[in-house]
Design an enzyme around this catalytic site. Structure first.
Site, short mmCIF file in Angstrom:
data_model
loop_
_atom_site.label_atom_id
_atom_site.label_comp_id
_atom_site.label_asym_id
_atom_site.label_seq_id
_atom_site.Cartn_x
_atom_site.Cartn_y
_atom_site.Cartn_z
N LYS A 1 0.51 -15.30 -3.87
CA LYS A 1 0.23 -13.74 -4.64
C LYS A 1 1.36 -13.31 -4.92
O LYS A 1 2.51 -13.35 -4.44
CB LYS A 1 -0.40 -12.76 -3.43
C1 E4P Z 1 -6.27 -7.65 -2.93
O1 E4P Z 1 -5.96 -8.66 -3.41
C2 E4P Z 1 -5.61 -6.36 -3.10
O2 E4P Z 1 -4.49 -6.36 -2.14
C3 E4P Z 1 -6.37 -5.23 -2.29
O3 E4P Z 1 -7.85 -5.42 -2.69
C4 E4P Z 1 -5.83 -4.14 -2.50
O4 E4P Z 1 -6.65 -2.96 -2.15
P1 E4P Z 1 -6.32 -1.54 -1.99
O5 E4P Z 1 -6.22 -0.77 -3.51
O6 E4P Z 1 -7.57 -0.84 -1.39
O7 E4P Z 1 -5.19 -1.50 -1.23
#
Ligand code: E4P
Length: 219
Positions: free
Chosen positions: A88
């Site tokens: 990521k």
């Molecule tokens: C997934 O890849 C993200 O890190 C996650 O969905 C972020 O979610 P949030 O906005 O609830 O922190």
């Protein structure tokens, strides 16, 4: 639509994987911190539980360091599971440079913190395997998050772009329905929302009634 579980909680991942509905996992530094486990513990177990893309986030800020961090993460995963790791990387110029290098090295990337269709387009051009538009965080600031998923899907279909779209930052079950209706490739969903998706009060009442009536049947 594929379903990824958006958590670093190993017990939740194990339970939901046993339902047969988990195609992959996404984590981020916040989710790892929330799990209360060490990053090493998570890495050691998560790949044994789910045979699908597992996103692990780098925290370096320079492209060169992101690439080194990504390679070090890959080296920590046993060879049989390496095909499943997706690094990521946040969307910014350094992130794009890192994606370009990693994609040439055959390492999957999930470009994260996407808040516009243009960011997704650039990530795809740089060679991203996945892009993650953050829907809930846009809704939170009064912008319709799902709109950018529609725009990204339209652009990717227009040009046969292979990068897969992961609808992220999902806040409620209706987000999942919207993502699937638009035709997004993947939704990454927190465990609590997956539990809400499976539940319906009429199902519970129905089961209760069947069980009660079954007791009346002469065996
Ligand atoms: C997934 O890849 C993200 O890190 C996650 O969905 C972020 O979610 P949030 O906005 O609830 O922190």
């Amino acid at each position: 639509m594929k379903i990824f579980v958006d958590t670093a909680d190993l017990d939740e991942i194990r339970e939901l994987a046993s339902w047969g509905i988990v195609d992959g996992v996404t984590t981020n530094p916040t989710l790892v911190a929330r799990s209360g486990r060490s990053f090493k513990e998570i890495i050691d177990e998560i790949f044994d539980i789910v045979d699908g893309p597992i996103s692990l986030e780098v925290v370096s800020e320079k492209a060169e360091d992101m690439v080194k961090e990504a390679e070090s993460l890959v080296s920590k995963i046993s060879e049989k599971h390496r095909k499943n790791i997706a690094i990521k990387i946040p969307i910014n110029p350094e992130g794009l440079k890192a994606v370009k290098v990693l994609s040439k090295k055959g390492i999957q990337t999930n470009v994260t913190l996407i808040f516009s269709a243009n960011q997704a387009l650039l990530a795809a051009k740089a060679g991203a395997t996945f892009v993650s538009p953050f829907i809930g965080r846009l809704d939170d600031i009064g912008q319709e998050g799902m709109q950018i998923v529609e725009e990204i899907m339209e652009m990717f279909i227009n040009y046969d772009i292979e990068t897969e779209v992961i609808v992220a930052s999902i806040r409620h079950p209706i987000h999942v329905i919207d993502a699937a209706r638009i035709g997004a490739d993947i939704a990454t969903i927190p465990p609590g929302i997956i539990r809400k998706m499976v539940k319906h009060s009429l199902t519970d009442v129905g089961i209760e009634k069947f069980l009660k009536d079954w007791k009346k049947v002469k065996k």
